[in-house]
Structure formats: structure tokens, C-alpha cells
Motif scaffolding. Structure first.
Motif, PDB file in Angstrom:
ATOM      1  N   GLY A 141       0.803  -1.216   0.000  1.00 41.57           N
ATOM      2  CA  GLY A 141       0.000   0.000   0.000  1.00 41.57           C
ATOM      3  C   GLY A 141       0.835   1.263   0.000  1.00 41.57           C
ATOM      4  O   GLY A 141       0.328   2.347  -0.300  1.00 41.57           O
ATOM      5  N   ASN A 142       2.109   1.157   0.343  1.00 40.00           N
ATOM      6  CA  ASN A 142       2.984   2.325   0.284  1.00 40.00           C
ATOM      7  C   ASN A 142       3.269   2.690  -1.169  1.00 40.00           C
ATOM      8  O   ASN A 142       3.232   1.840  -2.059  1.00 40.00           O
ATOM      9  N   THR A 200      -2.942   5.764  -0.465  1.00 40.49           N
ATOM     10  CA  THR A 200      -3.805   4.586  -0.556  1.00 40.49           C
ATOM     11  C   THR A 200      -4.593   4.380   0.733  1.00 40.49           C
ATOM     12  O   THR A 200      -4.177   4.777   1.825  1.00 40.49           O
ATOM     13  N   SER A 201      -5.734   3.738   0.570  1.00 43.10           N
ATOM     14  CA  SER A 201      -6.561   3.330   1.710  1.00 43.10           C
ATOM     15  C   SER A 201      -7.206   1.999   1.356  1.00 43.10           C
ATOM     16  O   SER A 201      -7.317   1.637   0.181  1.00 43.10           O
ATOM     17  N   LYS A 202      -7.621   1.253   2.373  1.00 44.87           N
ATOM     18  CA  LYS A 202      -8.182  -0.066   2.107  1.00 44.87           C
ATOM     19  C   LYS A 202      -9.437  -0.291   2.925  1.00 44.87           C
ATOM     20  O   LYS A 202      -9.457  -0.085   4.139  1.00 44.87           O
ATOM     21  N   TRP A 211      -8.488  -1.968  -2.307  1.00 40.77           N
ATOM     22  CA  TRP A 211      -7.556  -0.852  -2.201  1.00 40.77           C
ATOM     23  C   TRP A 211      -8.053   0.308  -3.062  1.00 40.77           C
ATOM     24  O   TRP A 211      -8.673   0.106  -4.103  1.00 40.77           O
ATOM     25  N   LYS A 212      -7.735   1.539  -2.611  1.00 36.59           N
ATOM     26  CA  LYS A 212      -8.076   2.730  -3.386  1.00 36.59           C
ATOM     27  C   LYS A 212      -6.881   3.679  -3.362  1.00 36.59           C
ATOM     28  O   LYS A 212      -6.327   3.971  -2.303  1.00 36.59           O
ATOM     29  N   ILE A 248      -8.100   5.364  -8.307  1.00 39.40           N
ATOM     30  CA  ILE A 248      -8.028   4.010  -8.871  1.00 39.40           C
ATOM     31  C   ILE A 248      -8.386   3.010  -7.780  1.00 39.40           C
ATOM     32  O   ILE A 248      -7.829   3.054  -6.671  1.00 39.40           O
ATOM     33  N   ALA A 249      -9.330   2.119  -8.085  1.00 37.13           N
ATOM     34  CA  ALA A 249      -9.664   1.019  -7.183  1.00 37.13           C
ATOM     35  C   ALA A 249      -9.003  -0.246  -7.713  1.00 37.13           C
ATOM     36  O   ALA A 249      -9.038  -0.522  -8.914  1.00 37.13           O
ATOM     37  N   TYR A 250      -8.397  -1.018  -6.807  1.00 36.65           N
ATOM     38  CA  TYR A 250      -7.680  -2.215  -7.256  1.00 36.65           C
ATOM     39  C   TYR A 250      -7.624  -3.249  -6.138  1.00 36.65           C
ATOM     40  O   TYR A 250      -7.895  -2.953  -4.965  1.00 36.65           O
TER      41      TYR A 250
END
Length: 276
Positions: free
Chosen positions: A33-34, A91-93, A97-98, A143-145
């Protein structure tokens, strides 16, 4: 000596000059996420970059001063600089993830190959090589992933059947090659061993002969096991009387046979010696 004040004064002076700047960003998103951010700057004058709260910047090619989350830079004659930092704030989850970015120039965002891109805003193409890359000319995007976890059993179940067939074919061909090689080795080596054995037996018999007898036998061996008496006399250089005695001795030992049917006498090796 405290350099903060001189640098601040220099930056203040440079701020009075006209600024011409261009900035582009590369954002590399990690599975954790970094994000690692590289900002490439070109131009002259003073420029400010707003940093995430957790960023510790590394600067190359410029004078800089950081006050809080604002990084002030001034490039010298090279007119190029790079700022690098790592952050976890992009990023956030939740269930997925977003990634949200709002940078001051064109941005190229790279994801691991294991990332499954669910949605992109604004819409953009995904280029896939060793990583998945998306470019945003305005520097802003959401971006969502998801990061796909590789299931070992699923991987094994989806193995390419052709690869398995190739492995089996390779093993079979290798085994056939080894069998063929072993067979050829046996065929080639076996006669050689027999030949060496025969030669060894002949040599043992020759050791029991006199020098003249050896000369006669060797001439016969060199001439397909038989020769005219006159030829033996000429090649051996043994006197006629001595040659007659030598041939008689070889006949007594059952090693040669002298055919006196015709005027020209023929001398032949006996079969038992030939077969040794």
C-alpha cells in the motif's frame, strides 16, 4: 554555523525572479500500500512542492528548504532536479484498495503485476509489461484495485498441459538416447576387447620364438597370413640355409605350413595361430 537563514534568504531572493517550471511524477504503488514517488523538475526560479505528512524527501540537483509539508526548491545552472519520497497516504483499504493522487503535473502510476485494476477515474488505458502502468496527463486520479494472492493449488490445476507433455517427451527421449548410447558403446567396445585379447595371445606366442622365426611370422601376418618363400627370403634378409632351418622349426611347432606342390613354395600360418 546555522545554514537555515542564508538558504532562506537565497530562496527569498530567487522567489523575486520569474519562474519557469515543469514537473512530472512517477508513482510506484507497492503491494503493502505504500507508494514511492519520483518528481522530475525542470526549469529555473523558485518552486514549491506540497509533501504528504509522512514523507521524508531526498533531493538531488537543487537547493531546498522544508517548512512543514511544503518543500521549496531552487535549481542551479543544471535546470534539473529530482525529489524522491515514500508515503502511505495515497492509498486506503476497505474491501478493496483505493489510490487517490492530486499532483502538480503529469503522473505515471505503476502497480505490481499481481494487481487487479477494478476502476479508473478519469478513464485511462492500462499498459501491462512487468508492471501495470497508467498515465494521467493532469496528475489527478482515483483508482480502485485488488492485489491477487496466488493460490498454489489453483496454479498447479491450471498448468499448461502442453508443458507437462513436453516434460514427459523430454524424459522419454533422454531415456531412449541413453539406451541407444549404451547399446552403441557395447557394440563398439566389445570387438575391440576381443581384438586386444587376440593380439595379447599372439604376442605371448611370439615371445617364445627366435628372432628369425619372429621375422618369418611377422611377414606372414603383414601379408594376409601367407607369402611366397622367395618374398620371405627377400624381406627378412635371412640366408637361404638359415631360412630353410627356420621354416622347418616353425613347421615342427605347427605354426606354419609349407606348400611345396609347385616350383614356387608358399608358406601359410596355421589356422589355430590365426584364430588367436
Amino acid at each position: 554555523m546555522n545554514l537555515v537563514k542564508p538558504v532562506a534568504v537565497l530562496l527569498f531572493v530567487l522567489a523575486m525572479l520569474p519562474a519557469v517550471w515543469g514537473a512530472s511524477y512517477s508513482v510506484m504503488v507497492q503491494e503493502s500500500g505504500n507508494s514511492i514517488v519520483l518528481a522530475s523538475l525542470e526549469g529555473s526560479g523558485l518552486h514549491n512542492i506540497e509533501l504528504p505528512a509522512d514523507a521524508v524527501p531526498e533531493v538531488r540537483g537543487a537547493l531546498y528548504l522544508q517548512e512543514g509539508n511544503v518543500l521549496s526548491l531552487s535549481i542551479g545552472s543544471t535546470e534539473k532536479a529530482i525529489v524522491a519520497y515514500q508515503t502511505g497516504t495515497f492509498t486506503s483499504k476497505d474491501n478493496t484498495w483505493k489510490l487517490s493522487i492530486n499532483l502538480g503535473g503529469p503522473a505515471k502510476v505503476s502497480f505490481p503485476k499481481s494487481a487487479n485494476i477494478l476502476s479508473i477515474s478519469p478513464q485511462a488505458f492500462v499498459t501491462e509489461t512487468d508492471v501495470k502502468t497508467i498515465e494521467f496527463p493532469e496528475g489527478s486520479a482515483e483508482i480502485a484495485y485488488q492485489i491477487e494472492n496466488i493460490n498454489l493449488q489453483s496454479y498447479l490445476d491450471n498448468l499448461d498441459e502442453h508443458k507437462f507433455e513436453k516434460i514427459v517427451t523430454y524424459v522419454v527421449l533422454t531415456a531412449l538416447f541413453l539406451i541407444l548410447f549404451a547399446g552403441l558403446y557395447f557394440v563398439v567396445r566389445r570387438p575391440k576387447k576381443v581384438k586386444e585379447s587376440k593380439t595379447s595371445h599372439k604376442n605371448n606366442v611370439l615371445k617364445t620364438l627366435s628372432n628369425n622365426e619372429k621375422k618369418v611370422v611377422q611377414i606372414l601376418l603383414d601379408n594376409n597370413n601367407e607369402a611366397k618363400r622367395s618374398q620371405i627370403e627377400r624381406e627378412s634378409k635371412i640366408a637361404k640355409s638359415s631360412l630353410a632351418s627356420t621354416l622347418a622349426q616353425l613347421e615342427n611347432k605347427k605354426m606354419v605350413e609349407v606348400d611345396k606342390t609347385y616350383t614356387t613354395h608358399f608358406v601359410k600360418l596355421q589356422p589355430w595361430f590365426i584364430d588367436l
